[in-house]
Design an enzyme around this catalytic site. Structure first.
Site, PDB file in Angstrom:
ATOM      1  N   GLU A 248     -20.133 -64.776   2.697  1.00 33.20           N
ATOM      2  CA  GLU A 248     -19.581 -64.109   3.889  1.00 33.20           C
ATOM      3  C   GLU A 248     -20.466 -64.292   5.115  1.00 33.20           C
ATOM      4  OE1 GLU A 248     -19.647 -62.581   0.911  1.00 33.20           O
ATOM      5  OE2 GLU A 248     -17.558 -62.124   0.453  1.00 33.20           O
TER       6      GLU A 248
ATOM      7  N   HIS B  95     -16.203 -51.262  -2.834  1.00 31.36           N
ATOM      8  CA  HIS B  95     -15.013 -51.965  -2.345  1.00 31.36           C
ATOM      9  C   HIS B  95     -14.101 -51.069  -1.513  1.00 31.36           C
ATOM     10  CE1 HIS B  95     -16.386 -54.910  -5.175  1.00 31.36           C
ATOM     11  NE2 HIS B  95     -15.336 -55.699  -5.025  1.00 31.36           N
TER      12      HIS B  95
END
Lengths: 324, 366
Positions: free
Chosen positions: A60, A129
């Site tokens: 990322e 998450h």
């Protein structure tokens, strides 16, 4: 007006912008050959090819940084984070580079970048998450943050984000991807920074963004049916820039405000709204501003409890009744 | 082009290969060679002048001096063509001057003046000149490494034959995002050339204490199937020849590379580096100044080639000093930015007064 899903609305927005502007490309983990972890980009790789829809390694920080560099060069990258929670490993790129490069260059550079993906709890995937970082990102002057709650807003805000010349963080919600709604046909663009009154009312303003808007609408329905209270629901849609006027107009009309926020309470988006209301509409208030946020703990896994951790219609109704 | 660790040349000041005969160097004119000297002198004199201002308390924050490393910026950046770009970290004054930024705008930025290259909003670590293909000036160690990747990606996307020279220090090679960038660059054939300016110290931590592989940082490229080379940074001809090889490969094949250019900084990590004389001995610094100074070595080379004598060198040096002094005057005479300008240059859409810049509130001060 066609009824389509939130997912399809996003897919349509991406496809239309890819078609319209050759500088637009999509990049992220599993966005191309896998058709998207949540199928938002389904069919786009097949239609637009390797150059425009690009699978990345799980990196990322690397690929978001790549997007920032490409945007500085005038391309219009649309970067998918499989979850906004994963932005935390790319924060330097988002905050320092996308968010600050224009300022530090004295306005010589701009960064027409979109970072998009889901940012929500409620899916029993545990704390890592389930983050909702809209407050962190909106805390950075230089970044824009939008949180669409409906299919129409998803399409209109996504198209506006891609056309914007500043970095825009689009926060979606996996629980909304299957929701259906009417979406105007054609080139439907919603200006960033314009709130939407999703339900008109006279007794109390419920002010929210993202999925919390739908929770507010459910609460407003019950308040009307069970308590004869007329609640107005204001959907912020955009966190930064913020449509202050629509919020204040609503509060001046109803004289009561309950802020609903899937963020945690400490320095959440609703904290900013609360201070704004007391600064600008204090004399219009008939009761203290109330907040309903996620319970202030890391997102819990247990499905039975996570449902309660996020704002519920019951908790909203209790807060409204307490000040009515 | 790759070499093994054992082959890494020792810093002797002499090179077995005569890089002056490399194609990129063979046709250099005396004027160009003198130009390199002039640029190195300009960097040094600019920074010496800035150091004085810092010591007089006229500057805020950090001042990371490049002195000792001048041959790296001059040797590499002078190779840039129309579609070649550059980006670096916070030790950016040298790069800025070589790409053509003026001493005036740079010195004014150091003093936080409105006439600075970033209108006083960036400071020493954040010089930018996108019109000269120079993208900063970045403060976070290795934070610029994926940006260079993205710039090079954009060149390839647009079908332009160019590359992005992406500079980092030896301390940056241990940051995760650099390795993510290397992997993507090699995986996708992105024309980025990473240039590690190895000055041997990441702030006060020596290579021996920071890197598992102690003898060679560029060798990490092998983990990403990427070409690499090591370069004796005090030899301008070698810097140019090896950098040009990497740039050609990027231009023609879109292949990335890592170059590790050995160099040395004379001052601390920043001027505020209180331990500058503790983590290394003054004798070490003096040794480098006496034996490995890139400017002295280049002057000697030009003398050997009959291109320059003391008078010519003095003329160039005097001009650099004069330019630096004038930039100090310019910076001191310049106004500070107005308070109202605080809210400029944050959002493009607001600055330009577009429709998008007018919807909603962008700033939250009251």
């Amino acid at each position: 007006m066609p009824v389509i899903t939130y997912r399809q609305a996003l897919n349509d927005a991406l496809a239309e912008e890819l078609e319209r502007d050759g500088n637009v490309f999509l990049m992220g983990e599993e966005v191309a050959e896998y058709n998207g972890a949540y199928k938002i980009t389904e069919g786009l790789w097949k239609r637009f090819g390797d150059k425009r829809v690009i699978d990345t390694p799980i990196s990322e920080a690397g690929f978001i940084g790549l997007g920032v560099g490409a945007a500085m060069m005038g391309l219009r990258p649309v970067m998918e984070l499989m979850f906004w929670s994963f932005a935390y490993v790319a924060y330097d790129q988002i905050i320092n580079n996308a968010g600050c490069v224009r300022y530090m260059s004295g306005g010589l550079i701009n960064c027409p970048l979109v970072i998009r993906g889901p940012a929500n709890g409620g899916t029993n995937v545990g704390a890592t998450h389930s983050h909702t970082p809209e407050n962190f990102l909106a805390n950075t002057p230089g970044l824009k943050v939008v949180c669409p709650a409906t299919p129409a807003d998803a399409k209109g805000l996504m198209k506006a984000a891609i056309r914007d010349n500043d970095p825009v963080c689009v926060m979606e919600n996996t629980l909304l991807y299957g929701d259906q709604g009417e979406v105007p046909e054609g080139d439907y663009v919603i200006p960033i920074g314009v709130a939407d009154v999703k339900r008109e009312g006279t007794d109390v303003s419920l002010i929210a963004h993202g999925r919390a808007v739908l929770t507010c609408l459910a609460a407003a329905h019950r308040l009307h049916e069970e308590f004869n209270i007329s609640a107005e629901v204001v959907d912020l849609r955009s966190i930064r820039p913020l449509d202050e006027q629509t919020v204040l107009d609503s509060v001046r009309k109803t004289h009561r405000a309950v802020l609903v926020d899937e963020n945690k309470p400490f320095c959440g988006v609703s904290s900013q709204i609360a201070t704004m209301i007391q600064e600008h509409a204090f004399d219009d208030l008939d009761a203290p501003v109330q907040r309903v946020c996620s319970l202030d703990a890391p997102a819990i896994y247990s499905p039975a409890l996570e449902t309660q951790q996020l704002p519920t219609a019951d908790r909203i109704i209790q807060k409204v009744l307490a000040i009515s | 082009m790759s070499v093994t660790r054992a082959e890494k040349p020792k810093k002797t000041g002499k090179n077995p290969v005569d890089y002056a005969k490399a194609p990129i160097n063979a046709d250099l004119t005396p004027e160009q060679k003198l130009g390199f000297l002039a640029d190195m002198l300009r960097i040094r004199r600019f920074e010496q002048a800035s150091l004085k201002l810092y010591q007089q308390g006229k500057m805020g924050g950090f001042l990371h001096l490049y002195i000792g490393q001048e041959s790296v910026a001059v040797g590499t950046l002078a190779l840039m063509g129309e579609n070649d770009h550059a980006i670096t970290a916070y030790r950016d004054h040298g790069h800025a001057l070589v790409v053509g930024m003026s001493m005036n705008e740079c010195m004014a930025e150091l003093l936080g003046k409105a006439t600075g290259c970033s209108k006083g909003k960036g400071g020493s670590m954040h010089f930018f000149a996108p019109d000269k293909n120079f993208w900063g000036g970045h403060g976070i160690v290795a934070g610029q490494t994926p940006l260079g990747l993205g710039i090079a990606f954009a060149l390839k996307y647009k079908g332009l034959k160019g590359c992005c020279l992406t500079y980092l220090g030896d301390g940056a090679v241990n940051q995760g995002v650099f390795h993510e960038s290397l992997n993507i660059a090699a995986l996708w054939d992105v024309p980025v050339v990473y240039i590690i300016e190895n000055n041997q110290y990441s702030m006060g931590t020596s290579l021996a204490r920071s890197s598992a592989i102690k003898s060679c940082l560029a060798e990490r490229a092998t983990g990403y199937d990427m070409d690499w080379d090591i370069v004796n940074g005090e030899n301008l001809y070698e810097v140019r020849a090896k950098t040009w090889d990497a740039m050609q490969r990027a231009h023609e094949k879109c292949r990335p590379a890592i170059l590790e250019i050995d160099t040395y900084r004379y001052y601390g990590h920043s001027v505020a580096d209180a331990n500058a004389k503790k983590y290394r001995k003054p004798e070490e610094i003096e040794f480098y100044k006496q034996n490995h100074d890139p400017i002295t070595l280049w002057e000697n080379r030009l003398k050997e080639e009959g291109i320059a004598d003391e008078a010519v060198i003095k003329k160039l040096d005097d001009a650099a000093k004069k330019e630096a002094a004038a930039s100090v005057q310019f910076a001191e005479d310049s106004p500070f930015p107005e308070l109202e300008s605080v809210f400029d240059d944050i959002y493009y859409e607001v600055d330009m007064g577009t429709e998008s810049g007018k919807t909603g509130r962008h700033f939250f001060n009251d």
